[in-house]
Design an enzyme around this catalytic site. Structure first.
Site, short mmCIF file in Angstrom:
data_model
loop_
_atom_site.label_atom_id
_atom_site.label_comp_id
_atom_site.label_asym_id
_atom_site.label_seq_id
_atom_site.Cartn_x
_atom_site.Cartn_y
_atom_site.Cartn_z
N GLU A 247 -0.41 5.30 5.45
CA GLU A 247 0.65 5.52 4.45
C GLU A 247 0.43 6.88 3.80
OE1 GLU A 247 0.35 2.54 1.31
OE2 GLU A 247 -1.82 2.54 1.48
N LEU B 289 -0.65 -0.45 0.98
CA LEU B 289 -0.08 -1.17 -0.16
C LEU B 289 1.26 -1.75 0.28
CD1 LEU B 289 -0.61 -1.75 -3.20
CD2 LEU B 289 1.17 -0.06 -3.63
N LYS C 34 -3.59 -3.17 -5.53
CA LYS C 34 -3.20 -1.94 -6.25
C LYS C 34 -4.20 -1.64 -7.35
CE LYS C 34 1.09 0.33 -7.76
NZ LYS C 34 0.97 1.51 -6.93
N TYR D 29 -2.98 -1.93 -11.36
CA TYR D 29 -1.85 -1.34 -12.07
C TYR D 29 -0.56 -1.58 -11.34
CZ TYR D 29 -1.53 2.70 -8.85
OH TYR D 29 -1.35 3.50 -7.76
N1 PDD Z 1 2.35 4.30 -5.90
N2 PDD Z 1 1.29 3.11 -1.10
C1 PDD Z 1 0.48 3.55 -2.08
C2 PDD Z 1 -0.91 3.93 -1.75
C3 PDD Z 1 0.96 3.63 -3.41
O1 PDD Z 1 0.15 4.07 -4.38
C4 PDD Z 1 2.31 3.28 -3.69
C5 PDD Z 1 2.89 3.34 -5.07
C6 PDD Z 1 3.12 2.83 -2.62
C7 PDD Z 1 4.55 2.41 -2.82
O2 PDD Z 1 4.64 1.20 -3.51
P1 PDD Z 1 5.90 0.85 -4.42
O3 PDD Z 1 7.09 1.02 -3.55
O4 PDD Z 1 5.69 -0.55 -4.83
O5 PDD Z 1 5.92 1.85 -5.57
C8 PDD Z 1 2.57 2.74 -1.35
C9 PDD Z 1 2.76 4.36 -7.29
C10 PDD Z 1 4.19 4.72 -7.46
C11 PDD Z 1 1.80 5.28 -8.05
O6 PDD Z 1 0.61 5.16 -7.79
O7 PDD Z 1 2.23 6.05 -8.90
#
Ligand code: PDD
Length: 286
Positions: free
Chosen positions: A181, A206, A149, A33
């Site tokens: 993270e 991620l 992801k 996703y």
């Molecule tokens: N989550 N680390 C994890 C485990 C994440 O699920 C996310 C993003 C990030 C940040 O990635 P980005 O800057 O590309 O959004 C880091 C999304 C927002 C979610 O699951 O809703």
């Protein structure tokens, strides 16, 4: 409001949208996703999210040929149909629905399932950004390909709920004594020399699209960046801490496992990074 969502080529009311019970995302979490934020009805870092989508699909061998222009048009059409001004667009691609439950991948003629929907959220004006977050730490018990992801988010969901039980807003995950993270965001600390420290890219985290943009913002502010792992003890002694993600941009962290960070209020560097991130990305949105 009843949303219009997108499922496999069709725009439908959310209560009429359906996918098969044999869909592999439902049975095996076999899907990936992206979450792209929307400001002023425009997409933030769309191309970064699509590039990461392509990578996630490739890593799992899901045969979904990404047509960037077509996906951009679907995102824009959903923004239009739902009058979305500020919020997110969620996109999910699964390996599709085979005729039955089977651990083996289905044959090549089974088409991936693609679903997109909008989520309205006030991103710029945010109580969490003003107040700052309290986080609690938990062992990182996710699978070891956190760079992909996938929709396999059960552990992240569990720890976020456990954090709430402890009176915290979010969870930070710890692997071999070092923070990887947040449950759904990247984690940072700021040391006494105003150096920003965040874990280096690897399969353990991620590769955040917001992370990349924030490190660029830091360079523009002449702040030093160290990409390395840090412990909870080091974080608790830091001057500031914060998280980044598409759905939060930058949120300051004011408490970790009950210990106040700095003065226990949002720090100036997190605030400044948030401001310049919003300014730059609002201007570059498409
Ligand atoms: N989550 N680390 C994890 C485990 C994440 O699920 C996310 C993003 C990030 C940040 O990635 P980005 O800057 O590309 O959004 C880091 C999304 C927002 C979610 O699951 O809703």
């Amino acid at each position: 409001m009843m949303r219009t969502v997108y499922v496999n080529g069709n725009y439908v009311p959310e209560n009429e949208a359906s996918v098969s019970i044999f869909d592999r995302a439902f049975l095996f979490a076999d899907g990936v996703y992206e979450v792209t934020s929307v400001l002023d009805g425009k997409l933030i870092d769309f191309h970064g999210h699509i590039a990461r989508l392509e990578r996630s699909l490739k890593e799992l061998g899901i045969n979904y040929p990404v047509d960037k222009d077509a996906l951009l048009e679907i995102h824009r059409e959903l923004i239009r149909k739902n009058d979305l001004v500020e919020g997110m667009i969620y996109l999910q691609v699964s390996r599709g629905a085979a005729a039955d439950r089977d651990f083996m991948f289905p044959s090549a003629d089974v088409k991936p399932t693609i679903v997109l929907f909008t989520q309205s959220k006030s991103l710029v004006k945010s109580p969490a950004a003003e107040r700052g977050l309290k986080v609690a730490s938990f062992p990182d018990q996710r699978w070891r390909r956190c760079d992909i992801k996938t929709v396999q988010l059960l552990y992240s969901s569990l720890v976020k709920n456990e954090a709430a039980k402890k009176g915290a807003d979010d969870a930070w995950l710890v692997l071999d004594g070092k923070v990887t993270e947040g449950s759904s965001n990247n984690a940072y600390i700021v040391d006494e020399n105003n150096t920003i420290i965040t874990r280096e890219l690897s399969n353990d985290i991620l590769h955040g699209i917001t992370r990349k943009a924030i490190l660029q913002c830091a360079a523009e502010l002449d702040l030093k960046v160290e990409e390395r792992a840090f412990s909870i003890a080091e974080a608790q002694k830091a001057k500031e801490a914060f998280i980044t993600s598409a759905s939060s941009f930058v949120y300051p962290v004011i408490e970790i496992d009950g210990a106040k960070i700095g003065d226990g209020v949002p720090g100036p560097i997190a605030k400044r990074l948030r401001e310049i991130y919003i300014e730059a990305n609002r201007a570059a949105a498409i």
